[in-house]
Design an enzyme around this catalytic site. Sequence first.
Site, PDB file in Angstrom:
ATOM      1  CE1 TYR A  15      -4.113  -1.897   0.675  1.00 27.14           C
ATOM      2  CE2 TYR A  15      -2.689  -3.201   2.099  1.00 27.14           C
ATOM      3  CZ  TYR A  15      -3.880  -3.041   1.415  1.00 27.14           C
ATOM      4  OH  TYR A  15      -4.841  -4.025   1.463  1.00 27.14           O
ATOM      5  CG  ASP A  59      -6.942   9.741   0.765  1.00 26.32           C
ATOM      6  OD1 ASP A  59      -6.891   9.392   1.967  1.00 26.32           O
ATOM      7  OD2 ASP A  59      -7.700   9.198  -0.049  1.00 26.32           O
ATOM      8  CG  ASN A  99     -12.329   0.671   6.192  1.00 31.32           C
ATOM      9  OD1 ASN A  99     -11.846   1.630   5.602  1.00 31.32           O
ATOM     10  ND2 ASN A  99     -13.069  -0.232   5.593  1.00 31.32           N
ATOM     11  CG  HIS A 117      -6.889   5.384   0.860  1.00 30.13           C
ATOM     12  ND1 HIS A 117      -7.626   6.549   0.961  1.00 30.13           N
ATOM     13  CD2 HIS A 117      -7.623   4.440   1.507  1.00 30.13           C
ATOM     14  CE1 HIS A 117      -8.741   6.310   1.628  1.00 30.13           C
ATOM     15  NE2 HIS A 117      -8.764   5.054   1.980  1.00 30.13           N
ATOM     16  CE1 TYR A 124      -4.221  -3.559   5.401  1.00 29.88           C
ATOM     17  CE2 TYR A 124      -4.995  -5.050   7.126  1.00 29.88           C
ATOM     18  CZ  TYR A 124      -4.172  -4.779   6.043  1.00 29.88           C
ATOM     19  OH  TYR A 124      -3.287  -5.722   5.618  1.00 29.88           O
ATOM     20  CG  ASN A 162     -14.632   4.057   5.018  1.00 30.45           C
ATOM     21  OD1 ASN A 162     -15.760   4.454   5.310  1.00 30.45           O
ATOM     22  ND2 ASN A 162     -14.398   3.311   3.951  1.00 30.45           N
TER      23      ASN A 162
END
Length: 201
Positions: A17, A106, A81, A22, A79, A127
Amino acid sequence: MGNAWLVVGLGNPGRSYAAHRHNAGYLVVEDLAGRAPVGFTHSLRLGADVAQTRLTASGDLGGVGDQAAKVVLMKSRTYMNDSGRAVERVAGYFGIKPESVVAVHDELDLDPGRIRLKFGGGDNGHNGLKSIRRHLGTGDFYRVRIGIGRPPGSQAPADYVLTGVPTAERESFDVDIARAGDAVLTLLSQGLEAAQNEFNS
């Protein structure tokens, strides 16, 4: 200038990632840590990578003494969320109140190159912000929003934010990350209005 600040870089952990849009928040706190310079320590108990430094009245990191405000930089190891869980733990551990938390993230609804700072307000479908609000029990914290723009064509937003920045756009994206770091330091040292006047676009 506050006595202690928590600057939260929102993103997803792991190498796969690392270069995604993000993860703009992660990149900003990494940039700030490099300016101090300080390294991140991984805490299993807190569920985050944490770095500590101090900010001088002139807005420089790496200050010393009681007159320099403590600044805690963090990247959640959960993560996006569920990032609020780690924010709650880190804030509690360092005794930092929600109104001294700065979430860097972001923003789809801002064009690339644009930055917005605000205090409180809605989550706009993000989120990570939703999770922080849920775990802190309030939305009254600062946000530094980094524009990444909407996806081209019919690409789904979820797919867009979880893709890497193209090579042709990388240089300008890196400039945006550095400017967002400057915006954070201005917010912490001079206050929201001064930071908005300089960076909101």
